[in-house]
Design an enzyme around this catalytic site. Structure first.
Site, short mmCIF file in Angstrom:
data_model
loop_
_atom_site.label_atom_id
_atom_site.label_comp_id
_atom_site.label_asym_id
_atom_site.label_seq_id
_atom_site.Cartn_x
_atom_site.Cartn_y
_atom_site.Cartn_z
N ARG A 334 -13.66 -0.96 5.16
CA ARG A 334 -12.23 -0.68 5.13
C ARG A 334 -11.65 -0.64 6.54
O ARG A 334 -10.49 -0.98 6.75
CB ARG A 334 -11.92 0.61 4.38
CG ARG A 334 -10.43 0.80 4.12
CD ARG A 334 -10.13 1.99 3.23
NE ARG A 334 -10.15 1.71 1.82
CZ ARG A 334 -9.08 1.40 1.08
NH1 ARG A 334 -7.89 1.29 1.66
NH2 ARG A 334 -9.18 1.19 -0.21
N GLU A 742 -3.27 8.95 1.21
CA GLU A 742 -3.83 8.59 2.50
C GLU A 742 -2.86 7.94 3.49
O GLU A 742 -2.92 8.25 4.69
CB GLU A 742 -5.02 7.66 2.29
CG GLU A 742 -6.20 8.32 1.62
CD GLU A 742 -7.29 7.32 1.26
OE1 GLU A 742 -8.39 7.42 1.80
OE2 GLU A 742 -7.02 6.43 0.41
#
Length: 789
Positions: A334, A742
């Site tokens: 990621r 997030e």
């Protein structure tokens, strides 16, 4: 044992009178009053069954060593001790690794007698009190034979100590584009890790039952993983383990895998003794034993033109992963996925090194690697602007992905070959520039700095583009269970977990909207593997997207049955049955929801349903580095203004302006809270939160006395936070909302860039201040004086 709750909070916006707490209302968090009054029940608050044992987990004090002789005799003879357990006492497998079997529950015993980091679990003592268990554990004599330890990224890179072969992501002709670029820069940034510092520490209470079954009450973002790991250690099937989570006192990713150990140890003691057992870490133990955000060293080499447009870029990402794999591979993936942030990179090469070190295994943390990737590209943009003498905002804008409305441009493909179809960052930034008065303030700050001999101010605007979905495709699924009782009240359960982020209230709002009932008719119940099986972790900002859709699916099934019943009973077309606020219109008849439910029950209509949802359109081929790992992107932007004291390196955050895209907000109050909290946590990571290990691999910052999270006084006195009013998800998410857990954390990157801007002014802008993170006063002072960076 963990209690359920009705929702009685009052909403605060003008839509409440219409919605009664359904979708788009600012309904108060379902546990807000319990949080404030101390009535919320956490694992450590659950009344312990009679005879419950307290467990102390003994950990390694060495970073890397071979275990020699171990003498448990004195511990067994200690007052109040019921059991001393090691790897030799495990009936199943001595492993709690979330992905692969590389993390033994106990190092002493069947694991082979090797410790690979300070804080690794060795054995455990169960006693009638925690003090008795701790005292007995201190009497155990262990002989260590020290082995060479790799502690830093540099150590691991030098030894080529990696969890896997370095992974590469590439697109375009990097070499040719680099050679043709008029300008080039190269550099490196070190980005520190971060302690989760959840208010409630790791804890688990296990109660044994009949036939070898156990019930686990724990503080976990991933009840199903707890179920699997406990079952593996006990040597039983998954169906013998029930895991329940009512709420967590914070998680931030630190309770996705770190909870495996306390739950498995408590379950093992319960299994061996037949008594309930409890594990609860104290703060120092928690910080020493559990994984953190990964620290990264990222090198970059960039080619660009006179306008600042990037033509070619090579990035080398090296992450300190720790002694076992945990979730590091996905986290480092990621970081690569977000190495572009909002910027189109025509020719790009990203190399990733997943460093195996003799430190605690780093793990998930809000953003899951994405923030580290974004910090590096924002540094690149900032440095390009400095070299060209431009406002960094100008360089950012010229490198943005093509706008959502631009159907002609080909500047919309990511380094992993996914087409960006929803880019609205240009519109958000344009609005924020105006609302924050960015240009005038930047000019005023430059003039102020020129006439100020001591203090220096800085300002920066940074954007965020964050991909939403688990990058492991199969994890993008969720289940829910909805019961409508014969009095019209509703029981709601789903696989998501509540850690303070407001997931439970949002899903309840979705159910209220579906049935058009008052939200106080809905009973929120603890997440339980016996009700919602095979759940994914509440992570990747996908909790509401997944569980909200699953709950809506269950409601839709029940509503269909009710419509079919009403149509048949009242001899009317199905489209003449309409759910309205508080009731149901059936042709010319008007029934309350409760009345319709009572009639349906008497007619033997099923009023219970399971719901399921799997995210569409996503696919990812890691071998080729090509695919669509994300369903959509969430966007936002922040302007931060700081002032620094060049004589001490200290700084203050003066003002923050944020505009964030949450799509069609399900609950504006909850979403604004997430945006503000995320920003502050991100700013803390990049400024004050410093993890320090000594030369022996021992963590020195394992308490709030030495590890500095932001406090209320660190919040900017002037914070203007707004939800982007034109936001709407182009994809078919739950009521066209967007994830908000997030993405806001990365808005805090604007603080680091503002500090760099201030530091450049303090040095007369003669050279770019290569400021690493966290930008502590010491690090700021070193950069300003030329002693570091």
């Amino acid at each position: 044992m963990n209690g359920e709750s009705n929702i009685s909070g009052q909403a605060s916006d003008e839509n409440v009178s219409r919605s009664r707490g359904s979708v788009s209302s600012s309904v108060v968090h379902d546990s807000a009053f319990k949080h404030a009054s101390g009535q919320a029940i956490y694992v450590d608050d659950i009344p312990m069954p009679e005879g419950c044992l307290h467990i102390f987990v003994v950990i390694s004090t060495c970073a890397h060593a071979k275990i020699g002789a171990v003498d448990f005799c004195a511990a067994w003879e200690s007052e109040g001790v019921v059991a001393v357990i090691s790897g030799d006492d495990i009936p199943g497998v001595n492993d709690i690794g979330p992905i692969i079997s590389d993390e033994p529950l106990f190092a002493i015993g069947a694991a082979g007698g090797i410790v690979e980091c300070e804080g690794q679990a060795l054995f455990a003592v169960a006693a009638l009190s925690l003090d008795a268990a701790r005292a007995a554990a201190a009497k155990v004599k262990i002989d260590y034979e020290d082995l060479p330890a790799l502690l830093t990224i540099e150590d691991a890179m030098g030894a080529k100590s990696w969890l896997e072969t370095p992974y590469k992501m590439t697109r375009g002709d990097v070499g040719a584009a680099m050679r043709a670029s008029p300008h080039k820069i190269g550099g490196q940034i070190y980005i520190g890790g971060q302690e989760h510092f959840y208010l409630e520490g790791q804890a688990a209470l296990v109660v044994p039952g009949e036939d070898g079954d156990v019930t686990v009450y724990c503080s976990s973002q991933h009840p199903t993983e707890i179920q699997h790991k406990v079952a593996g250690v006990l040597g039983v099937s998954f169906n013998a383990v029930t895991v329940e989570v009512r709420r967590m006192g914070g998680g931030f990713g630190g309770k996705e895998t770190n909870g495996n150990l306390p739950a498995a140890v408590a379950a093992l003691v319960a299994k061996l003794t037949g008594q309930a057992a409890k594990v609860r870490y104290d703060r120092d133990e928690d910080m020493i034993m559990t994984g953190k955000r990964h620290d990264f060293r990222i090198g970059y080499h960039v080619g660009f033109d006179d306008d600042g447009r990037i033509h070619s870029i090579i990035m080398d990402q090296a992450a300190r992963c720790g002694w076992s794999q945990d979730l590091s591979l996905a986290i480092c993936d990621r970081a690569m996925f977000h190495a572009d942030n909002c910027y189109y990179l025509a020719n790009v090469e990203i190399n990733s090194y997943r460093c195996k070190t003799n430190t605690v295994s780093n793990t998930a943390f809000r953003g899951f690697g994405g923030p580290q990737g974004m910090v590096a590209i924002e540094r690149v943009i900032d440095e390009i602007a400095f070299k060209l003498g431009k406002d960094p905002l100008e360089v950012r804008r010229i490198n943005f992905y093509a706008a959502e409305k631009d159907t002609v441009s080909d500047r919309n493909v990511t380094p992993y070959h996914m087409k960006v179809e929803d880019c609205v960052i240009g519109e958000i930034v344009d609005e924020l520039v105006v609302s924050s008065d960015y240009q005038a303030r930047r000019t005023e700050i430059a003039e102020w700095n020129a006439g100020q001999p001591l203090l220096k101010r800085g300002i920066a605007l940074t954007p965020v583009k964050f991909g939403i979905s688990f990058t492991k495709t199969h994890l993008n699924q969720a289940a829910a269970l909805v019961h409508v009782y014969s009095d019209g009240s509703v029981h709601l359960n789903h696989g998501g977990t509540e850690m303070g982020q407001g997931l439970f209230i949002k899903v309840a709002q979705i159910v209220a909207e579906a049935f058009q009932i008052n939200i106080n008719r809905i009973k929120i119940t603890p997440t339980n593997t016996g009700k919602a099986p095979n759940t994914s972790a509440t992570a990747a900002s996908s909790g509401t997207d997944l569980n909200g859709m699953a709950a809506l699916d269950a409601c839709t099934k029940i509503k269909k049955r009710l419509v079919d019943f009403a149509s048949s009973k009242w001899c009317i077309a199905r489209d003449k049955v309409e759910f309205r606020p508080g009731g149901v219109r059936i042709g010319d008849n008007e029934l309350t929801f409760n009345e319709l439910i009572a009639e349906a029950y008497l007619a033997r209509v099923s009023l219970s349903a399971t719901g399921f949802y799997a995210t569409p359109k996503i696919e990812w081929d890691r071998a080729t580095g090509i695919g669509r790992p994300f369903f959509y992107f969430a966007y936002g932007a922040a302007v931060s203004e700081v002032v620094i004291d060049p004589l001490t390196g200290e700084h203050r955050l003066l003002r923050v302006d944020i505009l964030h895209d949450v799509g069609k907000s399900l609950n504006p109050a909850i979403d604004l809270g997430q945006v503000e909290g995320g920003f502050v946590q991100g700013a803390g990571w990049l400024t004050s939160e410093e993890l320090v290990w000594d030369e022996a691999g021992r963590l020195k910052t394992h308490a709030p006395s030495t590890y500095k999270i932001p406090t209320a006084s660190d919040r900017a006195p002037d914070m203007k936070i707004a939800i982007w009013k034109r936001g709407a998800n182009r994809e078919e998410t739950i009521y066209r909302s967007k994830a908000v857990g997030e993405p806001p954390l990365m808005l805090g990157i604007s603080v680091l860039m503002a500090l760099s801007d201030a530091a450049a002014s303090a040095t007369g802008r003669v050279c770019y201040p290569s400021l690493d993170a966290p930008a502590t006063p010491e690090r700021m002072l070193q950069v300003i004086t030329g002693g570091w960076g």
